[in-house]
Design a protein around this motif. Structure first.
Motif, PDB file in Angstrom:
ATOM      1  N   PRO A  91     -60.710 -42.016  51.737  1.00  0.00           N
ATOM      2  CA  PRO A  91     -61.279 -41.582  50.442  1.00  0.00           C
ATOM      3  C   PRO A  91     -61.412 -40.066  50.332  1.00  0.00           C
ATOM      4  O   PRO A  91     -61.135 -39.494  49.274  1.00  0.00           O
ATOM      5  N   TYR A  92     -61.854 -39.411  51.413  1.00  0.00           N
ATOM      6  CA  TYR A  92     -61.972 -37.959  51.382  1.00  0.00           C
ATOM      7  C   TYR A  92     -60.622 -37.288  51.201  1.00  0.00           C
ATOM      8  O   TYR A  92     -60.518 -36.229  50.570  1.00  0.00           O
ATOM      9  N   LEU A  93     -59.571 -37.897  51.774  1.00  0.00           N
ATOM     10  CA  LEU A  93     -58.230 -37.328  51.652  1.00  0.00           C
ATOM     11  C   LEU A  93     -57.664 -37.518  50.250  1.00  0.00           C
ATOM     12  O   LEU A  93     -57.034 -36.622  49.687  1.00  0.00           O
ATOM     13  N   VAL A  94     -57.909 -38.683  49.664  1.00  0.00           N
ATOM     14  CA  VAL A  94     -57.257 -39.056  48.410  1.00  0.00           C
ATOM     15  C   VAL A  94     -58.024 -38.594  47.180  1.00  0.00           C
ATOM     16  O   VAL A  94     -57.425 -38.122  46.201  1.00  0.00           O
ATOM     17  N   SER A  95     -59.344 -38.689  47.199  1.00  0.00           N
ATOM     18  CA  SER A  95     -60.104 -38.508  45.962  1.00  0.00           C
ATOM     19  C   SER A  95     -60.020 -37.096  45.357  1.00  0.00           C
ATOM     20  O   SER A  95     -59.837 -36.981  44.140  1.00  0.00           O
ATOM     21  N   PRO A  96     -60.145 -35.996  46.110  1.00  0.00           N
ATOM     22  CA  PRO A  96     -60.013 -34.686  45.445  1.00  0.00           C
ATOM     23  C   PRO A  96     -58.649 -34.442  44.808  1.00  0.00           C
ATOM     24  O   PRO A  96     -58.588 -33.957  43.664  1.00  0.00           O
ATOM     25  N   PRO A  97     -57.511 -34.758  45.476  1.00  0.00           N
ATOM     26  CA  PRO A  97     -56.227 -34.596  44.787  1.00  0.00           C
ATOM     27  C   PRO A  97     -56.076 -35.494  43.570  1.00  0.00           C
ATOM     28  O   PRO A  97     -55.486 -35.078  42.558  1.00  0.00           O
ATOM     29  N   VAL A  98     -56.584 -36.733  43.663  1.00  0.00           N
ATOM     30  CA  VAL A  98     -56.515 -37.624  42.496  1.00  0.00           C
ATOM     31  C   VAL A  98     -57.329 -37.039  41.354  1.00  0.00           C
ATOM     32  O   VAL A  98     -56.889 -37.028  40.185  1.00  0.00           O
ATOM     33  N   ALA A  99     -58.526 -36.536  41.667  1.00  0.00           N
ATOM     34  CA  ALA A  99     -59.348 -35.902  40.629  1.00  0.00           C
ATOM     35  C   ALA A  99     -58.648 -34.668  40.066  1.00  0.00           C
ATOM     36  O   ALA A  99     -58.671 -34.421  38.851  1.00  0.00           O
ATOM     37  N   GLY A 100     -57.991 -33.882  40.938  1.00  0.00           N
ATOM     38  CA  GLY A 100     -57.245 -32.725  40.463  1.00  0.00           C
ATOM     39  C   GLY A 100     -56.072 -33.106  39.574  1.00  0.00           C
ATOM     40  O   GLY A 100     -55.796 -32.425  38.572  1.00  0.00           O
TER      41      GLY A 100
END
Length: 484
Positions: free
Chosen positions: A389-398
């Protein structure tokens, strides 16, 4: 010498102080990387999604390698693991100050620094659990407050360093600061508890140990002699015993909920400063929002830790945790309508308080589920679950920000994810309670009689589970037999 239980004080407070410094040097520094976001984006000329990978990889590497930190702590030394982690993290930050591309930062600031943090974080937290029992939540509250205090202090300091020395100079100074992890590692004096060796009879029952050596092994540590004599079989068995909690239903539910909670909480720390800047807040005010979030995080750590150690709330830690996670989710849902500094300040207060609250209770709940002896391994798995989740969520939000031109979709997704995490735990507890009530109703029709008598020094106990229909059946059967 082995202790019968945690000392709940003494050198334990030095362990708390060491863990406090570890959380400053790991989690607070990771949060402050978001202050570099705008600088990296402007310098390298990249979009939100590509720049967000830096923060994602740091968090992912920290959590993904958490089981490695637990493994080194269990089989080598907690002190060695934390000191090694401090050296790696400092090296990563220093190398990042010479970065010429985002890919360079992915490796140095992301992978190398994250790996160093991983070797420090979960072993330090597990050590607190070994030294405290009655005041465990308070001890964790103080130790985990380092994240909030560090964020409160470091956020404006990092902004000032960037203005004075550029982002390269700021990273170089942070690299020197993180070397304090080596000092923290020196404080982590190991402790031996009888609970850690409670599986000794199970080892001795195996065919690995010859009969002539069993009596000697009972007086010694279990794992070390067995590994010397039977390296493959005992190591596999010992490793399995360290991770057999993975099959516990309670831990499975906790693990799934943590996946959604981690997805929801990570983007906020990456995008709070950029979002504030996008709605017209100045750079210093945006950094101040992170400071507010950090200092209120401290209050959440300590007050929630103290409150949940009270007799009235100690039995309800589970619901306190899911309440805190749910409240953070609601804060994220309301964030898109807060578009000025006076409105963002109350958000930082609320989100920071409940973030500190549930962060404090994660190791406490894990200990309640798996026990103290398996806490280090369990925390390694729990923080490992944060990785994806830490790896995926910021790029997805970006990507959502780049696609929609707004932060609304990103924050709504984070909010619903955290609310679902809380709701999942709530439904799991309700299902468990319903099942328990159903079992009680079934056994309520059964007359449970226990007869105890003694024969010399030996006590015997026989339990008879005969309901009224069974008694009547036996009476009829006896009469029919006598008539024959």
């Amino acid at each position: 010498a082995q202790r019968t239980g945690p000392p709940d004080g003494g050198w334990g407070w030095m362990i708390v102080a060491g863990c406090f410094l570890v959380t400053i040097c790991t989690r607070a520094v990771t949060r402050c990387i978001s202050i570099f976001f705008v600088e990296f984006q402007a310098y390298f000329g990249q979009d939100y999604a590509r720049t967000a990978w830096i923060h994602s990889i740091v968090d992912c590497a920290t959590m993904l390698c958490a089981p490695l930190g637990s493994l080194i702590s269990n089989h080598v030394s907690c002190q060695v693991g934390i000191m090694l982690g401090g050296l790696l993290a400092s090296t990563g930050l220093i190398l990042s100050s010479f970065a010429a591309s985002l890919e360079h930062l992915y490796l140095s600031l992301g992978v190398l620094t994250g790996l160093g943090f991983a070797l420090c974080y979960s072993p330090a937290i597990a050590m607190v659990g070994k030294y405290f029992n009655k005041r465990k939540a308070l001890a964790y509250g103080i130790a985990m407050s380092g994240s909030g205090i560090g964020t409160f202090i470091l956020a404006p300091v990092v902004q000032l360093l960037i203005e004075q020395f550029s982002w390269r100079g700021a990273l170089l100074i942070l690299g020197g600061f993180v070397l304090n992890l080596c000092v923290c590692g020196a404080l982590m004096r190991p402790i031996s508890l009888k609970e850690d060796c409670k599986t000794a009879p199970e080892f001795l029952e195996q065919n690995y140990v010859p009969e002539t050596e069993k009596q000697d092994l009972k007086r010694m540590s279990i794992c070390s002699p067995l590994i010397k004599l039977w390296p493959h079989e005992c190591l596999c068995y010992c490793s399995w015993k360290e991770y057999d909690f993975l099959l516990m239903p309670g831990f499975m539910v906790l693990a799934v909920s943590i996946l959604f909670m981690a997805y929801g909480c990570s983007p906020l720390f990456v995008y709070l400063v950029p979002y504030a800047l996008s709605v017209g807040v100045s750079h210093h005010q945006a950094a101040f929002l992170m400071s507010i979030l950090g200092v209120i995080d401290i209050i959440g750590n300590i007050t929630f830790g103290w409150l949940t150690d009270r007799r009235c709330l100690k039995k309800h830690r589970y619901f306190c945790y899911l309440f805190a996670v749910g409240m953070d989710g609601l804060c994220c849902l309301f964030l898109p309508v807060l578009q000025s500094f006076p409105l963002l300040v109350p958000f930082s207060f609320t989100f920071g308080y409940f973030d500190g609250a549930y962060v404090t209770l994660i190791p406490v709940m894990t200990a309640d589920v798996v026990g103290t002896s398996l806490l280090s391994s369990a925390l390694g798995v729990v923080y490992f679950l944060h990785a994806i989740p830490y790896l995926v969520s910021p790029p997805v939000a970006g990507w959502l920000v780049d696609t929609t031109g707004s932060y609304t979709a990103s924050f709504l997704l984070c909010g619903f994810s955290m609310i679902f995490s809380s709701a999942l735990l709530c439904f799991a507890r309700l299902a468990k309670k319903i099942k328990r009530t159903h079992l009680r109703s079934l056994t309520g029709n059964t007359a449970l009689k226990q007869h105890i008598w003694t024969n010399g020094a030996i006590a015997y106990s026989v339990t008879a589970e005969l309901d009224q229909r069974d008694v009547e059946f036996l009476a009829v059967d006896t009469n029919s037999f006598s008539n024959r």
